[in-house]
Write an enzyme that holds these catalytic residues in place. Structure first.
Site, PDB file in Angstrom:
ATOM      1  N   ASP A  81       0.850  -1.197   0.000  1.00  0.00           N
ATOM      2  CA  ASP A  81       0.000   0.000   0.000  1.00  0.00           C
ATOM      3  C   ASP A  81       0.881   1.241   0.000  1.00  0.00           C
ATOM      4  OD1 ASP A  81      -1.822   2.135   0.650  1.00  0.00           O
ATOM      5  OD2 ASP A  81      -3.230   0.606   1.334  1.00  0.00           O
ATOM      6  N   SER A 131      -7.052   4.251  -1.433  1.00  0.00           N
ATOM      7  CA  SER A 131      -6.900   2.799  -1.476  1.00  0.00           C
ATOM      8  C   SER A 131      -8.199   2.059  -1.784  1.00  0.00           C
ATOM      9  CB  SER A 131      -6.336   2.288  -0.147  1.00  0.00           C
ATOM     10  OG  SER A 131      -5.026   2.780   0.006  1.00  0.00           O
ATOM     11  N   HIS A 194     -10.121  -2.859   6.379  1.00  0.00           N
ATOM     12  CA  HIS A 194      -9.589  -1.634   5.782  1.00  0.00           C
ATOM     13  C   HIS A 194      -9.730  -1.692   4.266  1.00  0.00           C
ATOM     14  CE1 HIS A 194      -6.504   1.758   5.775  1.00  0.00           C
ATOM     15  NE2 HIS A 194      -7.397   2.109   6.666  1.00  0.00           N
ATOM     16  N   GLU A 354      -1.425  -8.122   1.531  1.00  0.00           N
ATOM     17  CA  GLU A 354      -1.117  -6.698   1.566  1.00  0.00           C
ATOM     18  C   GLU A 354      -0.143  -6.335   2.685  1.00  0.00           C
ATOM     19  OE1 GLU A 354      -3.236  -2.343   1.945  1.00  0.00           O
ATOM     20  OE2 GLU A 354      -3.825  -3.910   3.315  1.00  0.00           O
ATOM     21  N   ASP A 359       1.963   2.585   3.695  1.00  0.00           N
ATOM     22  CA  ASP A 359       1.125   3.770   3.504  1.00  0.00           C
ATOM     23  C   ASP A 359       1.033   4.610   4.775  1.00  0.00           C
ATOM     24  OD1 ASP A 359      -1.063   5.182   1.893  1.00  0.00           O
ATOM     25  OD2 ASP A 359      -2.194   4.549   3.669  1.00  0.00           O
ATOM     26  N   HIS A 401      -1.086   2.901  -5.122  1.00  0.00           N
ATOM     27  CA  HIS A 401      -0.847   4.296  -5.502  1.00  0.00           C
ATOM     28  C   HIS A 401       0.525   4.668  -4.958  1.00  0.00           C
ATOM     29  CE1 HIS A 401      -1.510   5.182  -1.325  1.00  0.00           C
ATOM     30  NE2 HIS A 401      -2.654   4.506  -1.385  1.00  0.00           N
ATOM     31  N   HIS A 477      -1.154  10.916  -0.816  1.00  0.00           N
ATOM     32  CA  HIS A 477      -0.734   9.955  -1.831  1.00  0.00           C
ATOM     33  C   HIS A 477      -0.124  10.701  -3.002  1.00  0.00           C
ATOM     34  CE1 HIS A 477      -4.061   6.997  -0.314  1.00  0.00           C
ATOM     35  NE2 HIS A 477      -3.106   7.214   0.577  1.00  0.00           N
TER      36      HIS A 477
HETATM   37 ZN   LIG Z   1      -3.076   6.201   2.331  1.00  0.00          ZN
END
Ligand SMILES: [Zn+2]
Ligand SMILES: *[C@@H]1O[C@H](CO)[C@@H](O)[C@H](O)[C@H]1NC(C)=O
Ligand SMILES: *[C@@H]1O[C@H](CO)[C@@H](O)[C@H](O)[C@H]1NC(C)=O
Ligand SMILES: *[C@@H]1O[C@H](CO)[C@@H](O)[C@H](O)[C@H]1NC(C)=O
Length: 544
Positions: A81, A131, A194, A354, A359, A401, A477
């Site tokens: 992430d 996300s 999430h 993940e 992130d 991303h 991001h």
């Molecule tokens: Zn984020």
């Protein structure tokens, strides 16, 4: 209070709504400010068909050039992430430096995969993805609106009613795999509810509807729009997942229940979804294991049950560098149990893994933690490459991303990746090799001058924030493309620059399941001789 303090507090209050890392300014206010000369996306982008067609046309084109053979019985998709390309370069350097080398020449486990591509991560209503819309793209094969999961962009965020229209519903690649008789599973270091993991099993007009109270507090009818935890246990394909490993226990327990680590649940509907999951598996006469610590996970390895639900923290798992290694499993350990559980299905499986906290660390400008979580992901991929053969198993590693971390300056070879740049700034104040365009690491400039961040009391600590230019309570991001690394059957289909929403179609193509074209049933290699035969037959008939 000065006006400035009031404004700052007000900004923080906005950002905190929903998710500490993802303020809900995303999409709404910014869009209004830009609306004047902004061309709108095509109306067709709101449909599933648009993105399905886009992917199939690309597959058709690429398949003609592809030399790939065989079929991906098993597919593992790894998602870092926020794992931007600069994050990879910095993480591999840190990895090498931890091993006592200069570092830059080092390699993350998946960087040697034979095919590499770039995916374009924008969403239908937003230039830079969150996300949720990106998970919908890389797991369900269609781009959507920011904050929306498993539904097309015909559904505006927060709009429960619009999400009831079944023409907006998207099935994930897990559903495609299960429909084909394969098994499926999900592993994450975040709450299992999430955005990224939820993309595999949920349909929600708002990613923040993780538990009942988050739905009802917005005056949404929970009978119509169920919270994400409930969907995981009771809706298809969540109720068919063989492996569910991550964090987020609190979303499953009532607020009157205290869990094995002394943490209180957060549900206000009195339901205990862990108990409901257990009784559901029991009613299927299946073997199952609910677990909340590392030793239980290790015990399950020897003889994996049919179904495993592991919730190892009330919220996200702690960062690997901060975790109690005796009680918290690593991403690699969870990946091992997942593969060993799913591997028993002779038809194969789809697994989503993940590393979700790269992130979060970036959002806080904690560079070392972000890089360490990336190294953890590399370790988890190594487990998969060791357990699965390149002949029948496709492994795809990508990100949802980017982030706005930059790897900059003219540091000498072997210079500390977490240290100051050896290049000099015009103001002669030190700057870091890794810094951020925005985020909470922005320092005040009392006299208009930059301050020397290397003089901070906690300089060098893992929770020291690198410096940022634009102050924001949470770093944003990034809009840059992210890498896609592929190994196994039809890996070459993943090279090029393409829409992120093509990914599940490409994986299903390689695995010969799902709604589109399949590698094993079509393609020039098979068609050409048939065509030749038809032409020859017609010629013969004509001669007669
Ligand atoms: Zn984020
Ligand atoms: C649990 O939720 C109910 C319903 O919102 C609330 O009335 C109660 O005070 C909560 N209990 C605790 C211990 O937080
Ligand atoms: C489970 O086992 C019980 C007793 O052996 C049997 O009566 C029941 O039909 C089984 N249920 C399923 C779903 O197989
Ligand atoms: C781990 O969980 C099991 C139940 O699954 C429990 O019996 C055991 O005491 C726990 N171990 C630790 C170290 O908390």
């Amino acid at each position: 209070m000065t006006l400035r303090v009031v404004v700052v507090l007000a900004l923080c209050a906005c950002a905190v709504r929903g998710d500490r890392y993802h303020g809900e300014d995303v999409g709404a206010k910014g869009a209004a400010a830009n609306a004047r000369q902004r061309p709108a996306p095509l109306e067709a982008e709101r449909t599933k068909q648009f993105w399905y067609d886009e992917a199939q046309a690309a597959i058709e084109k690429r398949a003609r050039r592809s030399s790939g053979q065989g079929k991906a019985k098993n597919i593992v998709m790894f998602l870092g992430d926020g794992m931007s390309v600069p994050t990879l370069a910095a993480a591999r350097t840190l990895l090498g430096q931890r091993q006592g080398r200069t570092g830059e020449e080092s390699e993350l486990s998946f960087e040697s995969f034979p095919s590499i591509g770039l995916s374009k991560t924008y969403c239908v209503n937003q230039q830079i993805a969150d996300s949720a819309c990106s998970a919908t793209a890389y797991l369900c094969g269609a781009k959507t609106n920011n904050g929306v999961l498993g539904l097309t962009a015909a559904v505006p965020r927060y709009n429960c009613e619009a999400s009831l229209d079944t023409s907006t519903h998207l099935d994930s690649i897990a559903a495609w795999a299960i429909a084909d008789g394969r098994d499926a599973g999900v592993v994450t270091t975040t709450r299992i509810t999430h955005a990224s993991p939820a993309g595999l099993y949920a349909k929600a007009a708002n990613r923040n509807w993780e538990r009942d109270e988050q739905v009802t507090s917005e005056n949404v009818d929970i009978g119509q729009c169920r919270d994400i935890a409930h969907q995981l246990v009771h809706h298809y394909p969540g109720n068919e997942l063989k492996v569910i490993l991550g964090g987020g226990r609190r979303e499953f327990y009532p607020n009157t229940t205290v869990d094995g680590e002394g943490r209180r649940g957060r549900r206000t509907d009195g339901r205990n979804l862990v108990e409901e999951w257990i009784s559901q598996k029991r009613s299927r006469n299946a073997s199952y294991s609910y677990q909340w610590n590392k030793s239980a996970l290790k015990d399950a390895l020897a003889n994996p049950p049919d179904y495993v639900l592991g919730l190892f923290q009330d919220t996200h798992l702690p960062y690997h560098m901060e975790a109690d290694q005796t009680t918290k499993p690593t991403l690699a350990e969870m990946t091992e149990l997942a593969i060993k559980t799913l591997q028993r299905n002779e038809k194969g499986f789809f697994l989503f893994v993940e590393s979700g906290r790269i992130d979060h660390a970036h959002h806080d400008n904690y560079a070392e933690l972000a890089l360490d979580e990336t190294i953890q992901m590399s370790e988890a991929v190594k487990v998969a490459t060791d357990l699965l053969s390149e002949e029948d198993s496709l492994i795809v590693v990508t990100a949802d991303h980017a982030h706005v971390m930059s790897f900059n300056g003219y540091t000498e070879r072997g210079g500390d990746i977490l240290g100051r740049s050896s290049g000099s700034a015009d103001d002669s104040v030190p700057y870091m090799t890794i810094s951020y365009t925005n985020g909470p690491g922005a320092r005040p400039r009392p006299e208009g001058e930059r301050i020397d961040v290397t003089a901070d009391n906690n300089y060098g600590a893992s929770r020291w924030r690198s410096h940022a230019e634009v102050p924001r309570s949470s770093e944003t991001h990034g809009g840059d493309d992210v890498g896609v690394f592929a190994r196994g059957p039809h890996h070459d289909m993943f090279s090029g620059v393409y829409e992120q929403s093509q990914l599940p179609h490409l994986m299903a193509y390689a695995g010969c399941f799902g709604p589109g074209k399949h590698a094993c049933s079509a393609g020039p290699a098979i068609h050409a001789p048939i065509l030749l035969l038809v032409v020859l037959t017609i010629c013969q008939i004509l001669r007669l």
